[in-house]
Design an enzyme around this catalytic site. Sequence first.
Site, PDB file in Angstrom:
ATOM      1  N   GLU A  86     -10.079   5.435   2.542  1.00  0.00           N
ATOM      2  CA  GLU A  86     -10.449   4.624   3.705  1.00  0.00           C
ATOM      3  C   GLU A  86     -10.418   5.516   4.941  1.00  0.00           C
ATOM      4  O   GLU A  86      -9.542   6.377   5.076  1.00  0.00           O
ATOM      5  CB  GLU A  86      -9.468   3.462   3.878  1.00  0.00           C
ATOM      6  CG  GLU A  86      -9.719   2.602   5.113  1.00  0.00           C
ATOM      7  CD  GLU A  86      -8.666   1.512   5.307  1.00  0.00           C
ATOM      8  OE1 GLU A  86      -8.761   0.785   6.307  1.00  0.00           O
ATOM      9  OE2 GLU A  86      -7.742   1.412   4.459  1.00  0.00           O
ATOM     10  N   GLU A 110       0.834  -1.199   0.000  1.00  0.00           N
ATOM     11  CA  GLU A 110       0.000   0.000   0.000  1.00  0.00           C
ATOM     12  C   GLU A 110       0.870   1.251   0.000  1.00  0.00           C
ATOM     13  O   GLU A 110       1.927   1.283   0.628  1.00  0.00           O
ATOM     14  CB  GLU A 110      -0.910  -0.002   1.237  1.00  0.00           C
ATOM     15  CG  GLU A 110      -1.725  -1.282   1.378  1.00  0.00           C
ATOM     16  CD  GLU A 110      -2.430  -1.421   2.724  1.00  0.00           C
ATOM     17  OE1 GLU A 110      -2.789  -0.374   3.304  1.00  0.00           O
ATOM     18  OE2 GLU A 110      -2.609  -2.559   3.190  1.00  0.00           O
TER      19      GLU A 110
END
Length: 474
Positions: free
Chosen positions: A389, A278
């Site tokens: 997120e 990520e």
Amino acid sequence: MDMKGYSVSWTKHKKEPYFSARHTRRQEQCIQANDDTPEETSLLNHSLKLALSTSQNTLLPTLPAFVAFLLLVTSIGTAFSHPIASNSPLPSSPSHPTVNNTFRPPPLLKKLRRIRAHLNKINKPPVKTIQSPDGDFIDCVLSHQQPAFDHPLLRGQRPLDPPERPKGHPNGEKVIESFQLWTDSGEICPEGTVPIRRTTEQDFLRASSIRRFGRKVRRDSTGTGHEHAVVSVNGDQYYGAKASINVWTPSVTDPYEFSLSQIWVIAGSFGNDLNTIEAGWQVSPELYGDNYPRFFTYWTTDAYQATGCYNLLCSGFVQTNNRIAIGAAISPRSIYNARQFDIGLMVWKDPKHGHWWLEFGSGLLVGYWPAYLFSHLRNHASMVQFGGEIVNSRSRGYHTGTQMGSGHFAEEGFRKAAYFRNLQVVDWDNNLLPLSNIHQLADHSNCYDIRVGSNNVWGTYFYYGGPGRNVRCP
């Protein structure tokens, strides 16, 4: 959406009200690092009073009060006679008992021992230190001494040479851009070193637990806590992903929540064998102690249970660049209904050695995740995701007001909503390709939503985000 005349502003605004107050506070914290904190002093005084009261009533009934007092001060003083230094381990508990044989170091001191032992592992000795206007200290550490090489599989190695970039990636001279506040002074780390944001005691003390410091909790879209607005592709073998993401400063309303925008490269199931790589930007008061967007990386090979971490807070990611500090604040940032600023990100698998490399900005190689850190990602990814997120802790009994992206819904469009543009994936032959079979997901579309589009200027793109709690998101 009108994108005629669109341009990204690369101008640094040094007079932005960015970090003015924090610089002094961080200096004061550093000055106090080698002395007992007020909490330690308070706990010590409390222990002294408690021990004195106990001993006078039980163990030393025949001695005058001042004799008992001297004995106790001597015993307790021995226990704390060693100075507590940030960069040296704390001594063990005294081998001899105190007068009443029940004294133990206060809980805070035990916690500080653990914290400082961990700091000694992750803060490597620098050859140079640069202080950022936001109060961060950036340590220039010799490349072969960075935390990555503490990993058993990497010990004794040195950083690899740059890999071949995917076909279709722009070539030519790379522009050296400054996207981070710590470089505003004009100082950079010398060749042969890498810039590492120094971790402090305060960083650990903000964390919910020492064991979980620098780690995400389990990612599960169906569970509570984490909410997403993402675009994904799956059903094929993927060897990388690329996009440009505009940077904002979303409000995070709870210190244990965060808001991030990132690329996920995923393999395995969403069970205990989940592998992810990520990269993106995030606002995380718990991790960084402020509300500024910061460039970050993450990896895990067991669904965030025991492996992996943010940035360089554990061994794993190998940094090769002396101009980008992972975890450092990004500047400039996008402004609502005004200038927009985005960053380029690309993660791809080196065809020769199989490691996963990270590029930031216009061609700046940051470093790589060695393939042998992973199980499924050792071969290829089975899914790629792009998007936002947040964590919704419901700490006040209702949905969080933590914002995603710009804090505005996707329908507001350019200059108002956050976006990803020029989404691409890398195939088995190291080619950059447009996305196909796109799926979009907004876990709670009344709180954060997403809208996908495509044109000749931005390729595949989407707007996403939202304010969190509102009349439709109670």
